[in-house]
Design a protein around this motif. Structure first.
Motif, PDB file in Angstrom:
ATOM      1  N   LEU A  66     -17.014  47.365 -96.135  1.00  0.00           N
ATOM      2  CA  LEU A  66     -15.930  46.599 -95.302  1.00  0.00           C
ATOM      3  C   LEU A  66     -17.176  45.159 -95.559  1.00  0.00           C
ATOM      4  N   ASN A  67     -16.708  44.005 -95.979  1.00  0.00           N
ATOM      5  CA  ASN A  67     -17.264  42.502 -96.361  1.00  0.00           C
ATOM      6  C   ASN A  67     -16.778  41.691 -94.979  1.00  0.00           C
ATOM      7  N   THR A  68     -16.669  40.518 -95.090  1.00  0.00           N
ATOM      8  CA  THR A  68     -15.759  39.381 -94.240  1.00  0.00           C
ATOM      9  C   THR A  68     -14.343  39.905 -93.709  1.00  0.00           C
ATOM     10  N   VAL A  69     -14.740  39.820 -92.277  1.00  0.00           N
ATOM     11  CA  VAL A  69     -13.131  39.691 -91.732  1.00  0.00           C
ATOM     12  C   VAL A  69     -12.884  38.452 -91.176  1.00  0.00           C
ATOM     13  N   GLY A  70     -11.454  38.346 -90.988  1.00  0.00           N
ATOM     14  CA  GLY A  70     -11.125  37.242 -90.002  1.00  0.00           C
ATOM     15  C   GLY A  70     -10.110  37.719 -89.066  1.00  0.00           C
ATOM     16  N   TRP A  71      -9.524  36.783 -88.205  1.00  0.00           N
ATOM     17  CA  TRP A  71      -9.122  37.385 -87.025  1.00  0.00           C
ATOM     18  C   TRP A  71      -8.029  35.789 -87.179  1.00  0.00           C
ATOM     19  N   TYR A  72      -6.664  36.540 -86.937  1.00  0.00           N
ATOM     20  CA  TYR A  72      -5.933  35.211 -87.525  1.00  0.00           C
ATOM     21  C   TYR A  72      -4.671  35.384 -85.903  1.00  0.00           C
ATOM     22  N   ARG A  73      -4.322  34.638 -85.307  1.00  0.00           N
ATOM     23  CA  ARG A  73      -3.060  35.116 -84.606  1.00  0.00           C
ATOM     24  C   ARG A  73      -2.271  33.301 -84.768  1.00  0.00           C
TER      25      ARG A  73
END
Length: 121
Positions: free
Chosen positions: A31-38
């Protein structure tokens, strides 16, 4: 097959806290980079925070100091701790995970289904 699932949303009063989770499962090598969006009603989805594999983080100005990312690589899970929540934080929160599948040589991006965060004034 890979699944990315967000959880932890809910309804809180202004000033309250929530912790969101983004859990990846399946044939995952890394699991590499994780982005949170809204995405708020009537608005475009926006990137609010990212965390890299080594734990480096970045945040947009409106959440700095209130939101904190962390991760547990052994569990393939990323957490978004949110404090001092404001009504303008109300949105559906999504995570996007860059995943290296077992037997594959490239990273692929997966979205979760989203979790609703509602902050009342």
């Amino acid at each position: 097959q890979v699944q990315v699932v967000e959880s932890g949303g809910g309804l809180v009063q202004a000033g309250g806290s929530l912790r969101l989770s983004c859990a990846a499962s399946g044939s995952i090598s890394l699991l590499n980079t994780v982005g949170w969006y809204r995405q708020a009603p009537g608005k475009q989805r926006e990137l609010i925070a990212t965390i890299s594999r080594d734990g480096s983080t970045s945040y947009i100005d409106s959440v700095k100091g209130r939101f904190t990312l962390s991760r547990d690589n052994a569990k393939n899970t990323v957490y978004l701790q949110m404090i001092s929540l404001k009504p303008e934080d109300t949105a559906v929160y999504y995570c996007n995970a860059a995943i290296l599948l077992r037997g594959r040589g490239v990273l692929e991006n997966y979205w979760g289904q989203g979790t609703q965060v509602s902050v009342s004034s």
